[in-house]
Design a protein around this motif. Structure first.
Motif, PDB file in Angstrom:
ATOM      1  N   CYS A 125       0.845  -1.208   0.000  1.00  0.00           N
ATOM      2  CA  CYS A 125       0.000   0.000   0.000  1.00  0.00           C
ATOM      3  C   CYS A 125       0.873   1.248   0.000  1.00  0.00           C
ATOM      4  CB  CYS A 125      -0.925   0.010   1.216  1.00  0.00           C
ATOM      5  SG  CYS A 125      -2.299  -1.132   1.139  1.00  0.00           S
ATOM      6  N   ARG A 140      -2.951  -0.580  -5.100  1.00  0.00           N
ATOM      7  CA  ARG A 140      -4.361  -0.562  -4.698  1.00  0.00           C
ATOM      8  C   ARG A 140      -4.925  -1.965  -4.464  1.00  0.00           C
ATOM      9  NH1 ARG A 140      -6.779   4.504  -5.490  1.00  0.00           N
ATOM     10  NH2 ARG A 140      -5.433   5.947  -6.613  1.00  0.00           N
ATOM     11  N   GLN A 141      -4.395  -2.952  -5.159  1.00  0.00           N
ATOM     12  CA  GLN A 141      -4.859  -4.333  -4.959  1.00  0.00           C
ATOM     13  C   GLN A 141      -4.510  -4.831  -3.552  1.00  0.00           C
ATOM     14  OE1 GLN A 141      -6.956  -6.120  -6.825  1.00  0.00           O
ATOM     15  NE2 GLN A 141      -7.064  -4.213  -7.985  1.00  0.00           N
ATOM     16  N   ARG A 152      -7.131  -3.551  -1.355  1.00  0.00           N
ATOM     17  CA  ARG A 152      -8.348  -4.328  -1.579  1.00  0.00           C
ATOM     18  C   ARG A 152      -8.287  -5.668  -0.846  1.00  0.00           C
ATOM     19  NH1 ARG A 152     -13.514  -3.668  -2.344  1.00  0.00           N
ATOM     20  NH2 ARG A 152     -14.410  -5.611  -2.992  1.00  0.00           N
ATOM     21  N   ARG A 153      -7.119  -6.326  -0.890  1.00  0.00           N
ATOM     22  CA  ARG A 153      -6.967  -7.605  -0.187  1.00  0.00           C
ATOM     23  C   ARG A 153      -7.056  -7.404   1.330  1.00  0.00           C
ATOM     24  NH1 ARG A 153      -3.518  -8.247  -4.584  1.00  0.00           N
ATOM     25  NH2 ARG A 153      -1.694  -7.598  -3.382  1.00  0.00           N
ATOM     26  N   TYR A 206      -8.772  -5.101   2.786  1.00  0.00           N
ATOM     27  CA  TYR A 206     -10.190  -4.862   3.045  1.00  0.00           C
ATOM     28  C   TYR A 206     -10.978  -6.178   3.030  1.00  0.00           C
ATOM     29  CZ  TYR A 206     -14.914  -3.122   2.767  1.00  0.00           C
ATOM     30  OH  TYR A 206     -16.234  -2.893   3.030  1.00  0.00           O
ATOM     31  N   ASP A 207     -10.702  -7.011   2.044  1.00  0.00           N
ATOM     32  CA  ASP A 207     -11.420  -8.284   1.936  1.00  0.00           C
ATOM     33  C   ASP A 207     -11.171  -9.180   3.148  1.00  0.00           C
ATOM     34  OD1 ASP A 207     -12.472  -7.512  -0.512  1.00  0.00           O
ATOM     35  OD2 ASP A 207     -11.010  -8.653  -1.695  1.00  0.00           O
ATOM     36  N   TRP A 254      -4.540   3.512   3.929  1.00  0.00           N
ATOM     37  CA  TRP A 254      -3.940   3.751   2.621  1.00  0.00           C
ATOM     38  C   TRP A 254      -2.956   4.935   2.665  1.00  0.00           C
ATOM     39  CZ3 TRP A 254      -2.936   1.767  -1.917  1.00  0.00           C
ATOM     40  CH2 TRP A 254      -2.655   2.604  -2.998  1.00  0.00           C
TER      41      TRP A 254
END
Length: 178
Positions: free
Chosen positions: A17, A22-23, A26-27, A29-30, A62
């Motif tokens: 990050c 950005r992925q 996302r991971r 967050y998931d 982030w």
């Protein structure tokens, strides 16, 4: 022999990050979003507000990922700390709004909502009165979901001591919340 999935590497994802991946966010967050939402919901007592807190937490994760220092703690703990602090800041700001803004007076007829805000602020004050290790035991047990044995290992303390700290700290919180 069963192969277990590799442990999720929070620190690696936070470093990604910090590099703008950005992925990786996302991971994170998931994997952790639902638990962070649970923490925020327990503190602010409202799902929509908790969702706002988690949203703000991930923005902060982030934007501040480069400041994460693995020498000071785990990546997961850092994320929970950010979420918890944002939720508590929200509660504190709500409490100030209640005290300072008389225009809110008609909205305070729902005593359950007011009691929830005051109870959360009172809990924070009571937690702040505990010794740091005892407070850490409670946070690890009730926020992080650790067992007494896991807390003992994490804090490098005897299991019996951790159990006593949790028991006495809960008693102190009950008395403080009185």
């Amino acid at each position: 022999m069963t192969l277990s999935a590799p442990a999720f590497d929070y620190e690696d994802h936070l470093a990604a990050c910090a590099r703008g991946d950005r992925q990786a966010l996302r991971r994170l967050y998931d994997v952790e979003g639902p638990r962070l939402l649970g923490v925020a919901r327990r503190l602010v007592k409202d799902t929509a507000l908790a969702e706002d807190v988690v949203h703000d937490a991930f923005i902060r994760i982030w934007t501040r990922a480069a400041t994460f220092d693995p020498a000071r703690g785990s990546g997961r703990g850092w994320m929970f700390s950010i979420t918890r602090h944002l939720a508590l800041d929200f509660l504190r700001s709500q409490e100030r709004d209640v005290e300072l803004d008389e225009r809110n007076e008609p909205a305070l007829t729902d005593t359950g909502e007011l009691d929830g805000l005051l109870h959360g602020a009172r809990l924070t004050q009571c937690l702040d009165q505990l010794e740091p290790l005892r407070r850490a035991c409670l946070v690890h047990a009730y926020v992080d979901g650790y067992s007494h044995a896991e807390i003992a290992r994490k804090l490098d303390s005897p299991l019996g001591t951790v159990k006593a700290w949790v028991k006495r700290s809960l008693a102190a919180l009950r008395e403080c919340m009185g």
